[in-house]
Design a protein around this motif. Structure first.
Motif, PDB file in Angstrom:
ATOM      1  N   ASP A 247       0.863  -1.186   0.000  1.00 62.20           N
ATOM      2  CA  ASP A 247       0.000   0.000   0.000  1.00 62.20           C
ATOM      3  C   ASP A 247       0.897   1.234   0.000  1.00 62.20           C
ATOM      4  O   ASP A 247       2.093   1.149   0.293  1.00 62.20           O
ATOM      5  CB  ASP A 247      -0.931  -0.011   1.228  1.00 62.20           C
ATOM      6  CG  ASP A 247      -2.213   0.784   0.982  1.00 62.20           C
ATOM      7  OD1 ASP A 247      -2.303   1.481  -0.045  1.00 62.20           O
ATOM      8  OD2 ASP A 247      -3.122   0.713   1.835  1.00 62.20           O
ATOM      9  N   ASP A 248       0.302   2.389  -0.330  1.00 63.92           N
ATOM     10  CA  ASP A 248       1.103   3.616  -0.365  1.00 63.92           C
ATOM     11  C   ASP A 248       1.530   4.021   1.035  1.00 63.92           C
ATOM     12  O   ASP A 248       2.671   4.424   1.254  1.00 63.92           O
ATOM     13  CB  ASP A 248       0.375   4.752  -1.100  1.00 63.92           C
ATOM     14  CG  ASP A 248      -1.048   4.980  -0.626  1.00 63.92           C
ATOM     15  OD1 ASP A 248      -1.541   4.242   0.263  1.00 63.92           O
ATOM     16  OD2 ASP A 248      -1.691   5.911  -1.147  1.00 63.92           O
ATOM     17  N   LEU A 249       0.617   3.923   2.011  1.00 60.86           N
ATOM     18  CA  LEU A 249       0.986   4.320   3.369  1.00 60.86           C
ATOM     19  C   LEU A 249       0.097   3.633   4.392  1.00 60.86           C
ATOM     20  O   LEU A 249      -0.974   3.131   4.066  1.00 60.86           O
ATOM     21  CB  LEU A 249       0.848   5.840   3.551  1.00 60.86           C
ATOM     22  CG  LEU A 249      -0.559   6.362   3.841  1.00 60.86           C
ATOM     23  CD1 LEU A 249      -0.493   7.565   4.741  1.00 60.86           C
ATOM     24  CD2 LEU A 249      -1.276   6.700   2.572  1.00 60.86           C
ATOM     25  N   VAL A 250       0.594   3.626   5.620  1.00 59.21           N
ATOM     26  CA  VAL A 250      -0.235   3.232   6.759  1.00 59.21           C
ATOM     27  C   VAL A 250      -0.347   4.466   7.642  1.00 59.21           C
ATOM     28  O   VAL A 250       0.637   5.141   7.924  1.00 59.21           O
ATOM     29  CB  VAL A 250       0.363   1.992   7.466  1.00 59.21           C
ATOM     30  CG1 VAL A 250       1.692   2.281   8.125  1.00 59.21           C
ATOM     31  CG2 VAL A 250      -0.588   1.429   8.488  1.00 59.21           C
ATOM     32  N   ASP A 251      -1.583   4.792   8.040  1.00 61.97           N
ATOM     33  CA  ASP A 251      -1.824   6.013   8.826  1.00 61.97           C
ATOM     34  C   ASP A 251      -2.288   5.613  10.229  1.00 61.97           C
ATOM     35  O   ASP A 251      -1.474   5.421  11.137  1.00 61.97           O
ATOM     36  CB  ASP A 251      -2.852   6.877   8.079  1.00 61.97           C
ATOM     37  CG  ASP A 251      -3.038   8.249   8.702  1.00 61.97           C
ATOM     38  OD1 ASP A 251      -3.056   8.349   9.941  1.00 61.97           O
ATOM     39  OD2 ASP A 251      -3.191   9.246   7.965  1.00 61.97           O
ATOM     40  N   THR A 252      -3.583   5.398  10.436  1.00 58.05           N
ATOM     41  CA  THR A 252      -4.051   4.907  11.743  1.00 58.05           C
ATOM     42  C   THR A 252      -3.813   3.401  11.883  1.00 58.05           C
ATOM     43  O   THR A 252      -3.844   2.868  12.991  1.00 58.05           O
ATOM     44  CB  THR A 252      -5.557   5.146  11.917  1.00 58.05           C
ATOM     45  OG1 THR A 252      -6.250   4.383  10.911  1.00 58.05           O
ATOM     46  CG2 THR A 252      -5.907   6.618  11.769  1.00 58.05           C
ATOM     47  N   GLY A 253      -3.650   2.720  10.751  1.00 61.85           N
ATOM     48  CA  GLY A 253      -3.481   1.263  10.758  1.00 61.85           C
ATOM     49  C   GLY A 253      -4.790   0.513  10.552  1.00 61.85           C
ATOM     50  O   GLY A 253      -4.799  -0.712  10.456  1.00 61.85           O
ATOM     51  N   LYS A 254      -5.893   1.244  10.422  1.00 58.13           N
ATOM     52  CA  LYS A 254      -7.204   0.589  10.299  1.00 58.13           C
ATOM     53  C   LYS A 254      -7.273  -0.324   9.061  1.00 58.13           C
ATOM     54  O   LYS A 254      -7.769  -1.448   9.126  1.00 58.13           O
ATOM     55  CB  LYS A 254      -8.281   1.681  10.229  1.00 58.13           C
ATOM     56  CG  LYS A 254      -9.691   1.194  10.346  1.00 58.13           C
ATOM     57  CD  LYS A 254     -10.644   2.372  10.479  1.00 58.13           C
ATOM     58  CE  LYS A 254     -12.080   1.936  10.259  1.00 58.13           C
ATOM     59  NZ  LYS A 254     -13.011   3.057  10.291  1.00 58.13           N
ATOM     60  N   THR A 255      -6.745   0.176   7.948  1.00 63.56           N
ATOM     61  CA  THR A 255      -6.793  -0.613   6.709  1.00 63.56           C
ATOM     62  C   THR A 255      -5.960  -1.891   6.852  1.00 63.56           C
ATOM     63  O   THR A 255      -6.447  -2.997   6.557  1.00 63.56           O
ATOM     64  CB  THR A 255      -6.270   0.237   5.526  1.00 63.56           C
ATOM     65  OG1 THR A 255      -7.076   1.410   5.426  1.00 63.56           O
ATOM     66  CG2 THR A 255      -6.295  -0.537   4.222  1.00 63.56           C
TER      67      THR A 255
ATOM     68  N   ALA B  17       4.981   5.469   6.433  1.00 63.95           N
ATOM     69  CA  ALA B  17       4.317   4.976   7.644  1.00 63.95           C
ATOM     70  C   ALA B  17       4.223   6.094   8.672  1.00 63.95           C
ATOM     71  O   ALA B  17       5.170   6.870   8.836  1.00 63.95           O
ATOM     72  CB  ALA B  17       5.078   3.792   8.225  1.00 63.95           C
ATOM     73  N   LYS B  18       3.079   6.193   9.329  1.00 64.40           N
ATOM     74  CA  LYS B  18       2.921   7.103  10.465  1.00 64.40           C
ATOM     75  C   LYS B  18       2.969   6.258  11.744  1.00 64.40           C
ATOM     76  O   LYS B  18       2.655   5.058  11.705  1.00 64.40           O
ATOM     77  CB  LYS B  18       1.592   7.860  10.348  1.00 64.40           C
ATOM     78  CG  LYS B  18       1.516   8.702   9.068  1.00 64.40           C
ATOM     79  CD  LYS B  18       0.309   9.608   9.032  1.00 64.40           C
ATOM     80  CE  LYS B  18       0.123  10.177   7.645  1.00 64.40           C
ATOM     81  NZ  LYS B  18      -1.076  11.028   7.535  1.00 64.40           N
ATOM     82  N   PRO B  19       3.340   6.876  12.885  1.00 60.17           N
ATOM     83  CA  PRO B  19       3.604   6.084  14.105  1.00 60.17           C
ATOM     84  C   PRO B  19       2.456   5.156  14.525  1.00 60.17           C
ATOM     85  O   PRO B  19       2.709   4.013  14.919  1.00 60.17           O
ATOM     86  CB  PRO B  19       3.867   7.153  15.169  1.00 60.17           C
ATOM     87  CG  PRO B  19       4.329   8.344  14.397  1.00 60.17           C
ATOM     88  CD  PRO B  19       3.646   8.298  13.063  1.00 60.17           C
ATOM     89  N   ALA B  20       1.212   5.614  14.422  1.00 57.78           N
ATOM     90  CA  ALA B  20       0.093   4.775  14.895  1.00 57.78           C
ATOM     91  C   ALA B  20      -0.042   3.493  14.082  1.00 57.78           C
ATOM     92  O   ALA B  20      -0.487   2.465  14.598  1.00 57.78           O
ATOM     93  CB  ALA B  20      -1.217   5.570  14.847  1.00 57.78           C
ATOM     94  N   GLY B  21       0.334   3.552  12.812  1.00 57.07           N
ATOM     95  CA  GLY B  21       0.168   2.380  11.950  1.00 57.07           C
ATOM     96  C   GLY B  21       1.409   1.525  11.804  1.00 57.07           C
ATOM     97  O   GLY B  21       1.339   0.391  11.329  1.00 57.07           O
ATOM     98  N   ARG B  22       2.560   2.065  12.224  1.00 57.24           N
ATOM     99  CA  ARG B  22       3.843   1.392  11.997  1.00 57.24           C
ATOM    100  C   ARG B  22       3.899  -0.045  12.535  1.00 57.24           C
ATOM    101  O   ARG B  22       4.454  -0.929  11.880  1.00 57.24           O
ATOM    102  CB  ARG B  22       4.958   2.239  12.602  1.00 57.24           C
ATOM    103  CG  ARG B  22       6.287   2.065  11.926  1.00 57.24           C
ATOM    104  CD  ARG B  22       7.330   2.865  12.652  1.00 57.24           C
ATOM    105  NE  ARG B  22       7.164   2.697  14.077  1.00 57.24           N
ATOM    106  CZ  ARG B  22       7.453   3.583  15.016  1.00 57.24           C
ATOM    107  NH1 ARG B  22       7.965   4.729  14.677  1.00 57.24           N
ATOM    108  NH2 ARG B  22       7.252   3.342  16.287  1.00 57.24           N
ATOM    109  N   PRO B  23       3.311  -0.334  13.717  1.00 57.01           N
ATOM    110  CA  PRO B  23       3.374  -1.725  14.199  1.00 57.01           C
ATOM    111  C   PRO B  23       2.684  -2.740  13.282  1.00 57.01           C
ATOM    112  O   PRO B  23       2.923  -3.936  13.406  1.00 57.01           O
ATOM    113  CB  PRO B  23       2.639  -1.659  15.553  1.00 57.01           C
ATOM    114  CG  PRO B  23       2.668  -0.226  15.952  1.00 57.01           C
ATOM    115  CD  PRO B  23       2.671   0.569  14.684  1.00 57.01           C
ATOM    116  N   LEU B  24       1.852  -2.254  12.378  1.00 55.33           N
ATOM    117  CA  LEU B  24       1.136  -3.176  11.482  1.00 55.33           C
ATOM    118  C   LEU B  24       1.898  -3.468  10.194  1.00 55.33           C
ATOM    119  O   LEU B  24       1.452  -4.251   9.369  1.00 55.33           O
ATOM    120  CB  LEU B  24      -0.249  -2.601  11.149  1.00 55.33           C
ATOM    121  CG  LEU B  24      -1.155  -2.587  12.378  1.00 55.33           C
ATOM    122  CD1 LEU B  24      -2.057  -1.395  12.408  1.00 55.33           C
ATOM    123  CD2 LEU B  24      -1.929  -3.882  12.461  1.00 55.33           C
ATOM    124  N   VAL B  25       3.058  -2.805  10.004  1.00 55.79           N
ATOM    125  CA  VAL B  25       3.826  -2.942   8.763  1.00 55.79           C
ATOM    126  C   VAL B  25       5.119  -3.720   9.029  1.00 55.79           C
ATOM    127  O   VAL B  25       5.810  -3.457  10.001  1.00 55.79           O
ATOM    128  CB  VAL B  25       4.209  -1.549   8.201  1.00 55.79           C
ATOM    129  CG1 VAL B  25       4.845  -1.679   6.836  1.00 55.79           C
ATOM    130  CG2 VAL B  25       3.007  -0.667   8.128  1.00 55.79           C
TER     131      VAL B  25
END
Ligand SMILES: O=P(O)(O)OC[C@H]1O[C@H](OP(=O)(O)OP(=O)(O)O)[C@H](O)[C@@H]1O
Ligand SMILES: [Mg+2]
Length: 157
Positions: free
Chosen positions: A93-101, A119-127
């Motif tokens: 994906d292009d980016l992870v933001d909240t991680g919801k996707t 990646a933004k911090p809130a979503g980083r653990p999901l990547v």
């Protein structure tokens, strides 16, 4: 009051996106081999094409998800999935933001490798693999959402 949490903009040009997607491909080279790429539409389509080209993968599928309307996050809707548990596949994906996707896609493909360009911090653990981190209050402006236009001199802004 603004209906979104973004106070800064991080514009990304086509060239920068190509460069950063290639950097992602270099990282993925160490994590593969992968039998195929799953692109998360629509934002994942361009980085997925670059990654697939660099990794010489010609098997590409899509998961079609919608959640943001302009800068506002709404209900997440899965319009199309893929078969299987993701084993041997890389999701792009292009980016992870909240991680919801990616939280949703991880439920669908628990064995896949998860990659994004930004990646933004809130979503980083999901990547599992990403290239560049930006702060949570930054809106990443992609080239397909932008056009060149005139701006006033800084001194007059
Ligand atoms: O980590 P999250 O908070 O879930 O946000 C990230 C997702 O949001 C955007 O997609 P969007 O739903 O806007 O659809 P699009 O790719 O078609 O623009 C972006 O492309 C990611 O897929
Ligand atoms: Mg998207």
């Amino acid at each position: 009051m603004s209906d979104h949490p973004f106070t800064k903009t991080f514009p990304v040009s086509w060239w920068e996106l190509h460069r950063d997607s290639r950097a992602l491909a270099w990282r993925l080279m160490e994590r593969g081999p992968f039998q195929g790429v799953v692109a998360i539409t629509r934002g994942g389509l361009v980085p997925a094409a670059v990654v697939a080209r660099e990794l010489e993968i010609r098997t590409i599928d899509t998961i079609c998800i919608a959640s943001y309307d302009d800068k506002k996050q709404g209900e997440l809707t899965v319009l199309k999935g893929v078969p299987g548990d993701g084993e041997g596949w890389v999701v792009v994906d292009d980016l992870v933001d909240t991680g919801k996707t990616y939280r949703k896609v991880r439920e669908m493909l628990p064995k896949a490798h998860f990659a994004t360009v930004y990646a933004k911090p809130a979503g980083r653990p999901l990547v599992d693999s990403y290239v560049t981190e930006v702060s949570q209050d930054t809106w990443i402006l992609f080239p397909w959402d932008a056009e060149m236009q005139e701006v006033a001199p800084i001194a007059r802004r």
